[in-house]
Design an enzyme around this catalytic site. Structure first.
Site, PDB file in Angstrom:
ATOM      1  N   TYR A 290      14.485  31.299   5.292  1.00 46.15           N
ATOM      2  CA  TYR A 290      13.253  32.029   5.613  1.00 46.15           C
ATOM      3  C   TYR A 290      13.181  32.325   7.102  1.00 46.15           C
ATOM      4  O   TYR A 290      13.518  31.477   7.940  1.00 46.15           O
ATOM      5  CB  TYR A 290      12.034  31.194   5.227  1.00 46.15           C
ATOM      6  CG  TYR A 290      11.777  31.147   3.737  1.00 46.15           C
ATOM      7  CD1 TYR A 290      11.486  32.303   3.015  1.00 46.15           C
ATOM      8  CD2 TYR A 290      11.803  29.933   3.062  1.00 46.15           C
ATOM      9  CE1 TYR A 290      11.245  32.255   1.651  1.00 46.15           C
ATOM     10  CE2 TYR A 290      11.553  29.867   1.701  1.00 46.15           C
ATOM     11  CZ  TYR A 290      11.271  31.042   0.992  1.00 46.15           C
ATOM     12  OH  TYR A 290      11.029  30.982  -0.346  1.00 46.15           O
TER      13      TYR A 290
ATOM     14  N   ARG B  92     -10.633   0.263  14.665  1.00 44.98           N
ATOM     15  CA  ARG B  92     -10.534   1.012  13.416  1.00 44.98           C
ATOM     16  C   ARG B  92     -11.645   0.538  12.486  1.00 44.98           C
ATOM     17  O   ARG B  92     -12.508   1.293  12.109  1.00 44.98           O
ATOM     18  CB  ARG B  92      -9.153   0.820  12.779  1.00 44.98           C
ATOM     19  CG  ARG B  92      -8.958   1.620  11.514  1.00 44.98           C
ATOM     20  CD  ARG B  92      -7.521   1.608  11.041  1.00 44.98           C
ATOM     21  NE  ARG B  92      -7.034   0.293  10.653  1.00 44.98           N
ATOM     22  CZ  ARG B  92      -5.784   0.060  10.222  1.00 44.98           C
ATOM     23  NH1 ARG B  92      -4.918   1.062  10.143  1.00 44.98           N
ATOM     24  NH2 ARG B  92      -5.406  -1.146   9.875  1.00 44.98           N
TER      25      ARG B  92
ATOM     26  N   ARG C 215       0.890 -10.681   6.819  1.00 41.61           N
ATOM     27  CA  ARG C 215       0.748  -9.448   6.023  1.00 41.61           C
ATOM     28  C   ARG C 215       2.025  -8.642   6.272  1.00 41.61           C
ATOM     29  O   ARG C 215       2.120  -7.854   7.214  1.00 41.61           O
ATOM     30  CB  ARG C 215      -0.498  -8.676   6.469  1.00 41.61           C
ATOM     31  CG  ARG C 215      -1.801  -9.504   6.372  1.00 41.61           C
ATOM     32  CD  ARG C 215      -3.033  -8.644   6.636  1.00 41.61           C
ATOM     33  NE  ARG C 215      -3.027  -7.976   7.923  1.00 41.61           N
ATOM     34  CZ  ARG C 215      -3.660  -8.404   9.017  1.00 41.61           C
ATOM     35  NH1 ARG C 215      -4.393  -9.511   8.993  1.00 41.61           N
ATOM     36  NH2 ARG C 215      -3.600  -7.713  10.127  1.00 41.61           N
TER      37      ARG C 215
ATOM     38  N   CYS D 162      13.306  24.800   3.153  1.00 44.53           N
ATOM     39  CA  CYS D 162      12.430  25.449   2.170  1.00 44.53           C
ATOM     40  C   CYS D 162      11.618  24.380   1.437  1.00 44.53           C
ATOM     41  O   CYS D 162      11.794  23.186   1.657  1.00 44.53           O
ATOM     42  CB  CYS D 162      13.245  26.240   1.146  1.00 44.53           C
ATOM     43  SG  CYS D 162      14.517  27.298   1.845  1.00 44.53           S
ATOM     44  N   MET D 163      10.772  24.815   0.518  1.00 46.50           N
ATOM     45  CA  MET D 163       9.942  23.870  -0.222  1.00 46.50           C
ATOM     46  C   MET D 163      10.796  22.931  -1.078  1.00 46.50           C
ATOM     47  O   MET D 163      10.524  21.733  -1.154  1.00 46.50           O
ATOM     48  CB  MET D 163       8.953  24.633  -1.113  1.00 46.50           C
ATOM     49  CG  MET D 163       7.932  23.740  -1.777  1.00 46.50           C
ATOM     50  SD  MET D 163       6.845  24.621  -2.911  1.00 46.50           S
ATOM     51  CE  MET D 163       5.900  25.654  -1.827  1.00 46.50           C
ATOM     52  N   ASP D 164      11.847  23.473  -1.698  1.00 47.67           N
ATOM     53  CA  ASP D 164      12.605  22.705  -2.684  1.00 47.67           C
ATOM     54  C   ASP D 164      14.092  22.571  -2.360  1.00 47.67           C
ATOM     55  O   ASP D 164      14.822  21.898  -3.085  1.00 47.67           O
ATOM     56  CB  ASP D 164      12.504  23.391  -4.056  1.00 47.67           C
ATOM     57  CG  ASP D 164      11.107  23.912  -4.311  1.00 47.67           C
ATOM     58  OD1 ASP D 164      10.186  23.093  -4.295  1.00 47.67           O
ATOM     59  OD2 ASP D 164      10.941  25.142  -4.471  1.00 47.67           O
TER      60      ASP D 164
ATOM     61  N   HIS E  44      -6.521  -7.158  13.194  1.00 51.45           N
ATOM     62  CA  HIS E  44      -5.278  -6.369  13.175  1.00 51.45           C
ATOM     63  C   HIS E  44      -4.960  -5.953  14.609  1.00 51.45           C
ATOM     64  O   HIS E  44      -5.841  -5.548  15.359  1.00 51.45           O
ATOM     65  CB  HIS E  44      -5.497  -5.140  12.288  1.00 51.45           C
ATOM     66  CG  HIS E  44      -4.238  -4.387  11.959  1.00 51.45           C
ATOM     67  ND1 HIS E  44      -3.093  -4.998  11.513  1.00 51.45           N
ATOM     68  CD2 HIS E  44      -3.957  -3.060  12.008  1.00 51.45           C
ATOM     69  CE1 HIS E  44      -2.158  -4.072  11.293  1.00 51.45           C
ATOM     70  NE2 HIS E  44      -2.658  -2.904  11.587  1.00 51.45           N
TER      71      HIS E  44
ATOM     72  N   LYS F 155       0.843  -1.204   0.000  1.00 45.91           N
ATOM     73  CA  LYS F 155       0.000   0.000   0.000  1.00 45.91           C
ATOM     74  C   LYS F 155       0.880   1.258   0.000  1.00 45.91           C
ATOM     75  O   LYS F 155       2.073   1.184   0.315  1.00 45.91           O
ATOM     76  CB  LYS F 155      -0.921  -0.018   1.227  1.00 45.91           C
ATOM     77  CG  LYS F 155      -0.194  -0.020   2.562  1.00 45.91           C
ATOM     78  CD  LYS F 155      -1.155  -0.313   3.720  1.00 45.91           C
ATOM     79  CE  LYS F 155      -0.429  -0.340   5.055  1.00 45.91           C
ATOM     80  NZ  LYS F 155      -1.301  -0.807   6.155  1.00 45.91           N
TER      81      LYS F 155
END
Ligand SMILES: *Cc1c(COP(=O)(O)O)cnc(C)c1O
Length: 369
Positions: A264, A135, A218, A310-312, A165, A40
């Site tokens: 920043y 769950r 699993r 930062c973002m990148d 589970h 998954k």
């Protein structure tokens, strides 16, 4: 998203590590046990189709995914093993699952009753039993019996499996685990049929509760070579080989005098002459801002991330000048230094699962071995 192939940041997945982890688990098990590889969330960030193909070659018994779309992706890529969707699928989509021979989780009798109205052909079902995780799953003994009877009576429903589970299989205190295990046995003891698959074992159960009855493992996180408990349970029946490394290169580097601000918010100030390198990875790649202050490896040195991520991009303080293009390791090993996904998780107060799952699609996955 388009992976950034023209940027040096890469997640490198060692297929041999995945093979080793799978085969070690296989050796623990008697031949009547099945291993369903949990792929998954894009195989916990490792690439679902690539991982599934590696395991297909090793005759894995099946796959578990979270959503119908993840199951369809495997089918569309030619994988023919049994596939179980662990989450709840909309009753609108059950015929699509049946057409693709995908097994679905049923967590209530009501869901089964609605689903059957939308089926034109048989659908394989695993009944989810809630033994204390709260769950999803049936909590009531009589509903378990009624749901099983319904499966037996409806020709378009096939009673393939029944499972639960555990919430605490990765913890040293076994009290809650034992209560769940007992509850599971109580809830299923009166069903009038035998399911091909009766299962409760995630990685942690397979590693530390080998006496528990489950004919399917699993296998998730340990397939990728990560300890399900992080650093809590150090004893393992076999060693795990981490499959994923995260690497990049220095894209820019300069020396700054004392008193310069970095990033920043100008939150970091150089205290003396300092060499600051810029690395092309940031929070949009899944290297979250809370990793500010953690260390990465450059030229045999552990270098702290300075200022805000930062973002990148991010900036690190390096002890000595290195050329642009110098290799950087964010997860993995370089000479005698190493950083694991678990180290990264511990620094940012989360679990190793979240670190690899978070690596975004912008990072290309490269497969070796
Ligand atoms: C994700 C999941 C697993 C795999 O868990 P690991 O801890 O990664 O082994 C197994 N069973 C269910 C129901 C899951 O949701």
């Amino acid at each position: 998203m388009q992976p950034a192939i023209h940027r040096p940041t890469r997640a490198i997945i060692d297929r041999q590590a995945i093979r080793n982890n799978f085969l070690h688990e296989r050796q623990q098990l008697t031949s009547d046990k099945y291993i369903f590889a949990v792929v998954k969330a894009n195989a916990y960030g490792h690439g679902a189709v690539a991982v599934a193909k590696v395991l297909h070659e090793l005759q894995v018994d099946g796959f578990c995914v979270a959503t119908l779309d993840e199951a369809l992706e495997l089918r569309q890529n030619g994988l023919q093993e049994p596939i179980l969707v662990l989450g709840i699928t909309s009753v609108q989509d059950v015929q699509l699952a049946a057409e693709n021979d995908i097994s679905l989780t049923a967590a209530s009798l009501a869901w089964l009753e609605e689903a059957v109205n939308n089926l034109q052909q048989p659908l394989k079902i695993h009944l989810a039993i809630d033994s204390g995780m709260n769950r999803l799953g049936i909590r009531d003994r009589l509903e378990v019996i009624a749901a099983t009877e319904f499966l037996l009576q409806e020709t378009n429903l096939v009673a393939e499996g029944i499972f639960t589970h555990f919430a605490t299989a990765d913890e040293p205190d076994v009290t809650y685990f034992n209560s769940q295990e007992r509850k599971f046995r109580e809830l299923i003891c009166d069903v009038r049929t035998t399911f091909q698959y009766v299962h409760c074992a995630n990685s942690a159960t397979a590693l530390w509760h080998q006496d528990v009855t489950s004919n399917v493992i699993r296998l998730g996180i340990s397939l990728y070579g990560l300890n399900p408990s992080g650093t809590v349970m150090k004893e393992l029946p076999y060693s795990l080989h981490p499959a994923l490394s995260l690497t990049s290169e220095v894209s820019y580097i300069k020396q700054l005098p004392a008193g310069q601000k970095v990033g920043y918010g100008a939150t970091y100030t150089t205290s003396s002459d300092e060499i600051i390198a810029t690395i092309p990875i940031g929070y949009a790649d899944g290297w979250l801002r809370r990793l500010s202050g953690s260390k990465i490896i450059i030229d045999d040195e552990l270098c702290p991330i300075v200022g805000r991520i930062c973002m990148d991009q991010l900036m690190v303080s390096v002890g000595h000048m290195v050329p642009v293009g110098t290799p950087v390791v964010l997860i993995g090993t370089q000479a005698d230094l190493s950083i694991s996904a678990t180290d990264v998780a511990n620094y940012s107060k989360t679990i190793n699962y979240e670190i690899t799952c978070n690596l975004s699609d912008r990072i290309p996955r490269t497969y070796i071995n």
